[in-house]
Structures are given as structure tokens and as C-alpha cells.
Design a protein around this motif. Structure first.
Motif, mmCIF file in Angstrom:
data_model
loop_
_atom_site.group_PDB
_atom_site.id
_atom_site.type_symbol
_atom_site.label_atom_id
_atom_site.label_comp_id
_atom_site.label_asym_id
_atom_site.label_seq_id
_atom_site.Cartn_x
_atom_site.Cartn_y
_atom_site.Cartn_z
ATOM 1 N N ALA A 22 -28.393 6.613 2.301
ATOM 2 C CA ALA A 22 -28.649 6.730 3.737
ATOM 3 C C ALA A 22 -27.619 5.956 4.558
ATOM 4 N N TRP A 23 -27.177 4.823 4.051
ATOM 5 C CA TRP A 23 -26.171 4.050 4.785
ATOM 6 C C TRP A 23 -24.828 4.767 4.806
ATOM 7 N N ALA A 24 -24.535 5.518 3.781
ATOM 8 C CA ALA A 24 -23.297 6.307 3.791
ATOM 9 C C ALA A 24 -23.373 7.366 4.885
ATOM 10 N N TYR A 25 -24.525 8.015 5.026
ATOM 11 C CA TYR A 25 -24.707 8.974 6.112
ATOM 12 C C TYR A 25 -24.548 8.284 7.471
ATOM 13 N N PHE A 26 -25.136 7.113 7.613
ATOM 14 C CA PHE A 26 -25.023 6.341 8.846
ATOM 15 C C PHE A 26 -23.553 6.014 9.126
ATOM 16 N N GLY A 27 -22.829 5.592 8.097
ATOM 17 C CA GLY A 27 -21.415 5.262 8.257
ATOM 18 C C GLY A 27 -20.583 6.465 8.677
ATOM 19 N N ILE A 28 -20.890 7.617 8.120
ATOM 20 C CA ILE A 28 -20.179 8.835 8.499
ATOM 21 C C ILE A 28 -20.504 9.202 9.944
ATOM 22 N N LEU A 29 -21.774 9.097 10.317
ATOM 23 C CA LEU A 29 -22.166 9.355 11.704
ATOM 24 C C LEU A 29 -21.450 8.386 12.649
ATOM 25 N N ALA A 30 -21.379 7.135 12.264
ATOM 26 C CA ALA A 30 -20.681 6.135 13.076
ATOM 27 C C ALA A 30 -19.217 6.512 13.253
ATOM 28 N N GLN A 31 -18.597 6.977 12.192
ATOM 29 C CA GLN A 31 -17.192 7.368 12.249
ATOM 30 C C GLN A 31 -17.013 8.584 13.152
ATOM 31 N N VAL A 32 -17.970 9.513 13.115
ATOM 32 C CA VAL A 32 -17.918 10.692 13.984
ATOM 33 C C VAL A 32 -18.038 10.272 15.447
ATOM 34 N N VAL A 33 -19.009 9.408 15.754
ATOM 35 C CA VAL A 33 -19.180 8.921 17.134
ATOM 36 C C VAL A 33 -17.908 8.227 17.598
ATOM 37 N N PHE A 34 -17.359 7.391 16.756
ATOM 38 C CA PHE A 34 -16.143 6.661 17.101
ATOM 39 C C PHE A 34 -14.982 7.630 17.329
ATOM 40 N N GLY A 35 -14.901 8.674 16.520
ATOM 41 C CA GLY A 35 -13.833 9.657 16.662
ATOM 42 C C GLY A 35 -13.981 10.545 17.889
ATOM 43 N N LEU A 60 -18.325 5.501 24.093
ATOM 44 C CA LEU A 60 -18.277 5.947 22.693
ATOM 45 C C LEU A 60 -17.591 4.906 21.815
ATOM 46 N N SER A 61 -16.598 4.220 22.359
ATOM 47 C CA SER A 61 -15.926 3.152 21.617
ATOM 48 C C SER A 61 -16.913 2.041 21.275
ATOM 49 N N ILE A 62 -17.714 1.641 22.259
ATOM 50 C CA ILE A 62 -18.688 0.567 22.040
ATOM 51 C C ILE A 62 -19.743 0.997 21.029
ATOM 52 N N VAL A 63 -20.343 2.161 21.243
ATOM 53 C CA VAL A 63 -21.411 2.633 20.356
ATOM 54 C C VAL A 63 -20.882 2.846 18.941
ATOM 55 N N GLY A 64 -19.758 3.546 18.828
ATOM 56 C CA GLY A 64 -19.186 3.802 17.505
ATOM 57 C C GLY A 64 -18.787 2.531 16.794
ATOM 58 N N SER A 65 -18.188 1.616 17.526
ATOM 59 C CA SER A 65 -17.760 0.352 16.933
ATOM 60 C C SER A 65 -18.949 -0.497 16.490
ATOM 61 N N LEU A 66 -20.002 -0.528 17.314
ATOM 62 C CA LEU A 66 -21.216 -1.260 16.917
ATOM 63 C C LEU A 66 -21.853 -0.640 15.676
ATOM 64 N N MET A 67 -21.892 0.687 15.643
ATOM 65 C CA MET A 67 -22.450 1.359 14.463
ATOM 66 C C MET A 67 -21.626 1.039 13.213
ATOM 67 N N GLN A 84 -13.903 -4.259 13.092
ATOM 68 C CA GLN A 84 -14.755 -3.750 14.163
ATOM 69 C C GLN A 84 -15.341 -4.838 15.047
ATOM 70 N N GLY A 85 -15.550 -6.010 14.515
ATOM 71 C CA GLY A 85 -16.145 -7.092 15.305
ATOM 72 C C GLY A 85 -15.403 -7.376 16.595
ATOM 73 N N PRO A 86 -14.123 -7.690 16.539
ATOM 74 C CA PRO A 86 -13.385 -7.986 17.769
ATOM 75 C C PRO A 86 -13.262 -6.778 18.697
ATOM 76 N N ASN A 87 -13.227 -5.570 18.126
ATOM 77 C CA ASN A 87 -13.074 -4.375 18.951
ATOM 78 C C ASN A 87 -14.209 -4.226 19.948
ATOM 79 N N VAL A 88 -15.417 -4.540 19.528
ATOM 80 C CA VAL A 88 -16.566 -4.419 20.426
ATOM 81 C C VAL A 88 -16.330 -5.259 21.679
ATOM 82 N N LEU A 89 -15.846 -6.469 21.505
ATOM 83 C CA LEU A 89 -15.582 -7.348 22.653
ATOM 84 C C LEU A 89 -14.512 -6.761 23.571
ATOM 85 N N ILE A 90 -13.485 -6.192 22.985
ATOM 86 C CA ILE A 90 -12.399 -5.595 23.769
ATOM 87 C C ILE A 90 -12.923 -4.408 24.575
#
Length: 111
Positions: A22-35, A60-67, A84-90
Motif C-alpha cells: 500500500a505504501w508503494a501505491y501511496f508513493g506512486i500517487l505522491a509522485q503523480v501529484v508532484f509531477g 501541487l508542489s507542497i502536497v506532492g512534496s509532503l506526500m 523532500q524535507g527542505p523543498n516543502v519549506l521552499i
């Protein structure tokens, strides 16, 4: 050559079947949102005929990066955590700057 294909097949099987959860699916979804942020930026730029960065890009950058950060923390992946940690702040800072600029423009009297 057969050994190479067998090794490659075994590797891909482990990555995409044995370790797929399930976490792999979540990671793929996160990558899609980020993309998706690049697609929204491209569409906005095409519509205006110049390069623009819409607010949806930053959201989308914030949501995808947080995911992706959550995924990295769950997987205990230091590369993604550090990436990804610093990116959220940026991204949050950019949203703050855009909002401040919009507020300043709204406060200016119209000629």
C-alpha cells in the motif's frame, strides 16, 4: 546474456511484486501529484503565451512534496527525506511571496 535478463527479471520482480504494498501505491500517487505541477505550469504558460507559474503549481508542489516526505519517512529512506524535507519549506515560502505580492497589487489604487 541469458543470465543478465534473468538477473534483471529477478530484480524487477522483487521491486515491483515482492515489495509492492500500500505504501508503494501511496508513493506512486505522491509522485503523480508532484509531477502534475509541471503539466499545470505548461498549460498555464501555453494559455498566456509566456512562461508563468500559477498558484496551482505551488500547491501541487507542497502536497506532492509532503506526500513524498511521508512516504520517505515510512520507508526510512534518507535520500528522499533529505530531498523532500527542505523543498516543502521552499514551496511554502514561495506561496507566501506570491500572496504578499498579490495583496500589494490589490492595495494599489487603480489609475
Amino acid at each position: 546474456m541469458t543470465d543478465l535478463w534473468t538477473t534483471l527479471y529477478d530484480y524487477l520482480y522483487v521491486v515491483f511484486v515482492d515489495h509492492f504494498d500500500a505504501w508503494a501505491y501511496f508513493g506512486i500517487l505522491a509522485q503523480v501529484v508532484f509531477g502534475l505541477r509541471f503539466i499545470t505550469q505548461w498549460i498555464a504558460s501555453e494559455r498566456q503565451g509566456r512562461s508563468v507559474i500559477p498558484m496551482s503549481f505551488w500547491m501541487l508542489s507542497i502536497v506532492g512534496s509532503l506526500m513524498l516526505l511521508v512516504y520517505a519517512l515510512i520507508r526510512r529512506d534518507p535520500v528522499y527525506i533529505l530531498g523532500q524535507g527542505p523543498n516543502v519549506l521552499i514551496y511554502v515560502r514561495n506561496v507566501m511571496l506570491v500572496r504578499r505580492e498579490r495583496a500589494q497589487q490589490a492595495a494599489k489604487p487603480s489609475p
